[in-house]
Scaffold this motif. Sequence first.
Motif, PDB file in Angstrom:
ATOM      1  N   ILE A 139      11.695  17.860  -2.844  1.00  0.00           N
ATOM      2  CA  ILE A 139      11.224  16.511  -2.527  1.00  0.00           C
ATOM      3  C   ILE A 139      11.881  16.044  -1.223  1.00  0.00           C
ATOM      4  O   ILE A 139      13.095  16.105  -1.057  1.00  0.00           O
ATOM      5  CB  ILE A 139      11.542  15.523  -3.671  1.00  0.00           C
ATOM      6  CG1 ILE A 139      10.899  15.990  -4.981  1.00  0.00           C
ATOM      7  CG2 ILE A 139      11.090  14.106  -3.318  1.00  0.00           C
ATOM      8  CD1 ILE A 139       9.393  16.143  -4.946  1.00  0.00           C
ATOM      9  N   HIS A 140      11.049  15.593  -0.309  1.00  0.00           N
ATOM     10  CA  HIS A 140      11.509  15.145   1.009  1.00  0.00           C
ATOM     11  C   HIS A 140      12.455  13.962   0.884  1.00  0.00           C
ATOM     12  O   HIS A 140      12.228  13.048   0.088  1.00  0.00           O
ATOM     13  CB  HIS A 140      10.291  14.749   1.850  1.00  0.00           C
ATOM     14  CG  HIS A 140      10.597  14.582   3.293  1.00  0.00           C
ATOM     15  ND1 HIS A 140      11.228  13.471   3.793  1.00  0.00           N
ATOM     16  CD2 HIS A 140      10.365  15.405   4.340  1.00  0.00           C
ATOM     17  CE1 HIS A 140      11.365  13.601   5.097  1.00  0.00           C
ATOM     18  NE2 HIS A 140      10.850  14.763   5.457  1.00  0.00           N
ATOM     19  N   PRO A 183       0.803  -1.225   0.000  1.00  0.00           N
ATOM     20  CA  PRO A 183       0.000   0.000   0.000  1.00  0.00           C
ATOM     21  C   PRO A 183       0.840   1.282   0.000  1.00  0.00           C
ATOM     22  O   PRO A 183       0.398   2.303  -0.520  1.00  0.00           O
ATOM     23  CB  PRO A 183      -0.829  -0.111   1.282  1.00  0.00           C
ATOM     24  CG  PRO A 183      -0.887  -1.569   1.583  1.00  0.00           C
ATOM     25  CD  PRO A 183       0.419  -2.128   1.093  1.00  0.00           C
ATOM     26  N   ILE A 184       2.049   1.248   0.540  1.00  0.00           N
ATOM     27  CA  ILE A 184       2.909   2.430   0.568  1.00  0.00           C
ATOM     28  C   ILE A 184       3.201   2.927  -0.847  1.00  0.00           C
ATOM     29  O   ILE A 184       3.399   4.121  -1.071  1.00  0.00           O
ATOM     30  CB  ILE A 184       4.226   2.163   1.345  1.00  0.00           C
ATOM     31  CG1 ILE A 184       5.007   3.448   1.603  1.00  0.00           C
ATOM     32  CG2 ILE A 184       5.111   1.164   0.620  1.00  0.00           C
ATOM     33  CD1 ILE A 184       4.423   4.333   2.657  1.00  0.00           C
ATOM     34  N   ALA A 185       3.197   2.022  -1.825  1.00  0.00           N
ATOM     35  CA  ALA A 185       3.463   2.408  -3.211  1.00  0.00           C
ATOM     36  C   ALA A 185       2.396   3.378  -3.718  1.00  0.00           C
ATOM     37  O   ALA A 185       2.707   4.323  -4.435  1.00  0.00           O
ATOM     38  CB  ALA A 185       3.530   1.169  -4.106  1.00  0.00           C
ATOM     39  N   ARG A 186       1.155   3.151  -3.345  1.00  0.00           N
ATOM     40  CA  ARG A 186       0.080   4.058  -3.757  1.00  0.00           C
ATOM     41  C   ARG A 186       0.206   5.384  -3.012  1.00  0.00           C
ATOM     42  O   ARG A 186       0.039   6.450  -3.594  1.00  0.00           O
ATOM     43  CB  ARG A 186      -1.271   3.418  -3.503  1.00  0.00           C
ATOM     44  CG  ARG A 186      -2.415   4.320  -3.962  1.00  0.00           C
ATOM     45  CD  ARG A 186      -3.722   3.628  -3.955  1.00  0.00           C
ATOM     46  NE  ARG A 186      -3.833   2.855  -5.193  1.00  0.00           N
ATOM     47  CZ  ARG A 186      -4.843   2.051  -5.455  1.00  0.00           C
ATOM     48  NH1 ARG A 186      -5.809   1.902  -4.582  1.00  0.00           N
ATOM     49  NH2 ARG A 186      -4.898   1.400  -6.591  1.00  0.00           N
ATOM     50  N   THR A 187       0.518   5.316  -1.729  1.00  0.00           N
ATOM     51  CA  THR A 187       0.652   6.524  -0.907  1.00  0.00           C
ATOM     52  C   THR A 187       1.739   7.447  -1.441  1.00  0.00           C
ATOM     53  O   THR A 187       1.561   8.657  -1.510  1.00  0.00           O
ATOM     54  CB  THR A 187       0.972   6.141   0.554  1.00  0.00           C
ATOM     55  OG1 THR A 187      -0.080   5.304   1.048  1.00  0.00           O
ATOM     56  CG2 THR A 187       1.103   7.367   1.433  1.00  0.00           C
ATOM     57  N   LEU A 188       2.876   6.867  -1.834  1.00  0.00           N
ATOM     58  CA  LEU A 188       4.023   7.669  -2.270  1.00  0.00           C
ATOM     59  C   LEU A 188       4.190   7.716  -3.788  1.00  0.00           C
ATOM     60  O   LEU A 188       5.178   8.253  -4.274  1.00  0.00           O
ATOM     61  CB  LEU A 188       5.300   7.168  -1.599  1.00  0.00           C
ATOM     62  CG  LEU A 188       5.321   7.350  -0.078  1.00  0.00           C
ATOM     63  CD1 LEU A 188       6.643   6.869   0.497  1.00  0.00           C
ATOM     64  CD2 LEU A 188       5.056   8.785   0.319  1.00  0.00           C
ATOM     65  N   GLY A 247       6.068  14.392  -6.468  1.00  0.00           N
ATOM     66  CA  GLY A 247       5.072  15.432  -6.695  1.00  0.00           C
ATOM     67  C   GLY A 247       4.866  16.328  -5.501  1.00  0.00           C
ATOM     68  O   GLY A 247       5.568  16.213  -4.480  1.00  0.00           O
ATOM     69  N   PRO A 248       3.895  17.232  -5.581  1.00  0.00           N
ATOM     70  CA  PRO A 248       3.634  18.204  -4.514  1.00  0.00           C
ATOM     71  C   PRO A 248       3.357  17.565  -3.152  1.00  0.00           C
ATOM     72  O   PRO A 248       3.706  18.132  -2.123  1.00  0.00           O
ATOM     73  CB  PRO A 248       2.410  18.971  -5.024  1.00  0.00           C
ATOM     74  CG  PRO A 248       2.427  18.791  -6.500  1.00  0.00           C
ATOM     75  CD  PRO A 248       3.041  17.440  -6.745  1.00  0.00           C
ATOM     76  N   ALA A 249       2.762  16.386  -3.141  1.00  0.00           N
ATOM     77  CA  ALA A 249       2.470  15.720  -1.868  1.00  0.00           C
ATOM     78  C   ALA A 249       3.731  15.236  -1.166  1.00  0.00           C
ATOM     79  O   ALA A 249       3.689  14.874   0.010  1.00  0.00           O
ATOM     80  CB  ALA A 249       1.528  14.533  -2.101  1.00  0.00           C
ATOM     81  N   HIS A 250       4.877  15.244  -1.871  1.00  0.00           N
ATOM     82  CA  HIS A 250       6.126  14.730  -1.317  1.00  0.00           C
ATOM     83  C   HIS A 250       7.119  15.841  -0.974  1.00  0.00           C
ATOM     84  O   HIS A 250       8.294  15.564  -0.720  1.00  0.00           O
ATOM     85  CB  HIS A 250       6.753  13.741  -2.306  1.00  0.00           C
ATOM     86  CG  HIS A 250       5.781  12.718  -2.790  1.00  0.00           C
ATOM     87  ND1 HIS A 250       5.501  12.547  -4.118  1.00  0.00           N
ATOM     88  CD2 HIS A 250       4.980  11.862  -2.123  1.00  0.00           C
ATOM     89  CE1 HIS A 250       4.574  11.601  -4.252  1.00  0.00           C
ATOM     90  NE2 HIS A 250       4.242  11.179  -3.054  1.00  0.00           N
ATOM     91  N   LEU A 251       6.650  17.073  -0.977  1.00  0.00           N
ATOM     92  CA  LEU A 251       7.534  18.211  -0.695  1.00  0.00           C
ATOM     93  C   LEU A 251       7.785  18.381   0.799  1.00  0.00           C
ATOM     94  O   LEU A 251       6.911  18.126   1.622  1.00  0.00           O
ATOM     95  CB  LEU A 251       6.931  19.505  -1.257  1.00  0.00           C
ATOM     96  CG  LEU A 251       6.768  19.585  -2.767  1.00  0.00           C
ATOM     97  CD1 LEU A 251       6.086  20.891  -3.147  1.00  0.00           C
ATOM     98  CD2 LEU A 251       8.103  19.438  -3.480  1.00  0.00           C
ATOM     99  N   ASN A 252       8.979  18.870   1.106  1.00  0.00           N
ATOM    100  CA  ASN A 252       9.278  19.279   2.475  1.00  0.00           C
ATOM    101  C   ASN A 252       8.940  20.769   2.600  1.00  0.00           C
ATOM    102  O   ASN A 252       8.551  21.395   1.611  1.00  0.00           O
ATOM    103  CB  ASN A 252      10.747  18.961   2.823  1.00  0.00           C
ATOM    104  CG  ASN A 252      11.730  19.697   1.933  1.00  0.00           C
ATOM    105  OD1 ASN A 252      11.473  20.800   1.448  1.00  0.00           O
ATOM    106  ND2 ASN A 252      12.884  19.086   1.718  1.00  0.00           N
ATOM    107  N   PRO A 253       9.069  21.359   3.793  1.00  0.00           N
ATOM    108  CA  PRO A 253       8.712  22.774   3.950  1.00  0.00           C
ATOM    109  C   PRO A 253       9.537  23.739   3.101  1.00  0.00           C
ATOM    110  O   PRO A 253       9.125  24.876   2.882  1.00  0.00           O
ATOM    111  CB  PRO A 253       8.946  23.041   5.442  1.00  0.00           C
ATOM    112  CG  PRO A 253       8.805  21.715   6.089  1.00  0.00           C
ATOM    113  CD  PRO A 253       9.351  20.730   5.079  1.00  0.00           C
TER     114      PRO A 253
END
Length: 190
Positions: free
Chosen positions: A90-91, A56-61, A80-86
Amino acid sequence: MTQMNQLEAWLAREREQAARFDAGAGPGVATPARFAHLSGLEIMERMLAGELPYAPIARTLDFLLLEVERGRALFQGTPGPAHLNPMGTIHGGWYATLLDSALGCAVHTMLPAGRAYTTAELGMNLVRAIGAKAPRVRAEGKVVHCGRQLATAEARLYGPDGTLYAHATTTCLVFDLPQASGGRADAAAR
């Protein structure tokens, strides 16, 4: 092959595998009874075929498994944008998870039925930020050594133009799965 042609080939391969995953078991966790008799390579091949659920982590990330063979695993991801740090990049955890997946699955392909692994150590070097020029990246893990108790592997994270973004190594602990007859694995399967 030009970078644009390479990216198009990557995207086509991604669509093909995503369709197989969507038509198959989907994300989830297989019960030990479904895989205890399979080698690690057989498990990974059945996952690719959609016969066993993928992590399931594959879908999350937003990454997916593309290829496996003995001692090797290839993942492709979309930062993508969901993986950005502050700071707007990319985090590092996204890099690490993608690389850890490639490393661990490469080790998994080497294991006989009844054996499993867990990551004991992950070392990673980020060498370049993933920017807009890399809409997809690949993490390719390869086993260096696989013994009875320990396995080591190395991986590279790169873009369609060959740019290296990170590389990593792992040490995995290798162990026997609990026996299905009356053991914890049997209870978990019920």
